[in-house]
Write a protein that holds these residues in place. Structure first.
Motif, short mmCIF file in Angstrom:
data_model
loop_
_atom_site.label_atom_id
_atom_site.label_comp_id
_atom_site.label_asym_id
_atom_site.label_seq_id
_atom_site.Cartn_x
_atom_site.Cartn_y
_atom_site.Cartn_z
N ALA A 224 0.83 -1.21 0.00
CA ALA A 224 0.00 0.00 0.00
C ALA A 224 0.86 1.26 0.00
CB ALA A 224 -0.93 -0.01 1.22
N ALA A 225 1.89 1.28 0.83
CA ALA A 225 2.77 2.44 0.89
C ALA A 225 3.46 2.68 -0.44
CB ALA A 225 3.82 2.24 1.99
N THR A 226 3.90 1.61 -1.09
CA THR A 226 4.56 1.74 -2.40
C THR A 226 3.59 2.28 -3.44
OG1 THR A 226 6.00 -0.13 -1.84
CG2 THR A 226 5.85 0.49 -4.17
N GLY A 227 2.35 1.81 -3.41
CA GLY A 227 1.35 2.32 -4.33
C GLY A 227 1.05 3.80 -4.10
N LEU A 228 0.93 4.19 -2.84
CA LEU A 228 0.66 5.59 -2.52
C LEU A 228 1.81 6.48 -2.98
CD1 LEU A 228 -0.86 5.18 1.05
CD2 LEU A 228 -2.07 5.96 -1.01
N GLU A 229 3.04 5.99 -2.80
CA GLU A 229 4.20 6.77 -3.22
C GLU A 229 4.27 6.88 -4.74
OE1 GLU A 229 8.15 7.78 -4.53
OE2 GLU A 229 7.24 5.80 -4.80
N ALA A 230 3.92 5.81 -5.43
CA ALA A 230 4.00 5.79 -6.89
C ALA A 230 3.00 6.74 -7.53
CB ALA A 230 3.79 4.37 -7.41
N PHE A 231 1.83 6.88 -6.94
CA PHE A 231 0.77 7.70 -7.53
C PHE A 231 0.79 9.15 -7.05
CE2 PHE A 231 -1.09 3.59 -8.56
CZ PHE A 231 -1.65 3.84 -9.80
N SER A 232 1.76 9.52 -6.24
CA SER A 232 1.78 10.85 -5.63
C SER A 232 2.59 11.84 -6.46
CB SER A 232 2.35 10.78 -4.22
OG SER A 232 1.54 9.97 -3.39
N THR A 233 2.18 13.09 -6.40
CA THR A 233 2.90 14.15 -7.07
C THR A 233 2.83 15.41 -6.21
OG1 THR A 233 3.13 15.39 -9.15
CG2 THR A 233 0.89 14.94 -8.37
#
Length: 223
Positions: free
Chosen positions: A190-199
């Motif tokens: 989940a943390a990796t997904g949140l980081e990947a989609f963040s800008t």
């Protein structure tokens, strides 16, 4: 129990040491100028461990976060934090960082569950910080999500660091039960997904809050 002034002195001393190291690196021309940013990003986050160990009061963490948030907003117009933010920078990452610390402190400190606040903050600092360094220096396999460019190497670093932190923090604070490993893996994904989609630095808000909330919920359900 240590007096409050000693606790504050320890935390201020740690932050001063981190800031001094970052400034020294910033003035060293042969050092990539992204390194001082990551030293501050990671080093400052580790203050949550000092706060946990010293059992600082809730108001202290929230108050410090509010002051840091105000300083971060001012730094976008004035050079208050050289080497961390630049004037006119199109990111609210430093502000979101402070909001996350204050929000997680307000959420978990009064209920005597600081491990979740520490988990969220450290995943943001160590996971996100190392993911950026790995991606920039060793990212040979990029991928794109809309306008966001990431690398598989950076995302893998984020996942592994987040998994290790979750296992370590929850294991030490609440025991090494069987479901801990799977729970930690879910939080890491989940943390990796949140980081990947963040800008625009919003990962400094979504990653710590999302990681802490998910770990807390899964802990109640699985363990």
């Amino acid at each position: 129990m240590l007096p409050l002034w000693i606790k504050i002195a320890v935390i201020v001393g740690w932050l001063a040491a981190v800031g001094s190291l970052a400034e020294l690196l910033r003035r060293t021309k042969r050092v990539d100028q992204e390194i001082p940013r990551k030293v501050v990003h990671i080093g400052t986050g580790n203050v949550i461990l000092w706060a946990w160990w010293l059992q600082t009061p809730t108001w202290l963490g929230i108050g410090a976060a509010v002051l840091a948030a105000i300083a971060a907003l001012l730094s976008y117009r004035f050079p208050l934090l050289p080497g961390i933010d630049s004037v006119g920078r199109h990111s609210l990452g430093t502000f979101f960082y402070a909001v996350s610390v204050g929000g997680l402190t307000a959420w978990f400190w009064p209920s005597w569950q600081p491990q979740y606040a520490a988990l969220g903050i450290l995943i943001m600092t160590w996971g996100d910080g190392l993911a950026a360094l790995v991606g920039q220096n060793y990212g040979r396999h990029p991928y794109q999500l809309g306008t966001i460019r990431k690398s598989w190497e950076g995302s893998l670093a984020m996942a592994l660091v987040s998994w290790g932190l979750c296992i370590g923090i929850l294991g030490l604070s609440q025991g090494w039960s069987g479901p801990l490993w799977g729970l930690s893996l879910l939080v890491a994904i989940a943390a990796t997904g949140l980081e990947a989609f963040s800008t625009l630095g919003v990962d400094n808000l979504t990653v710590p809050l999302g990681s802490a909330a998910l770990a807390y919920w899964l802990q109640q359900w699985l363990l």
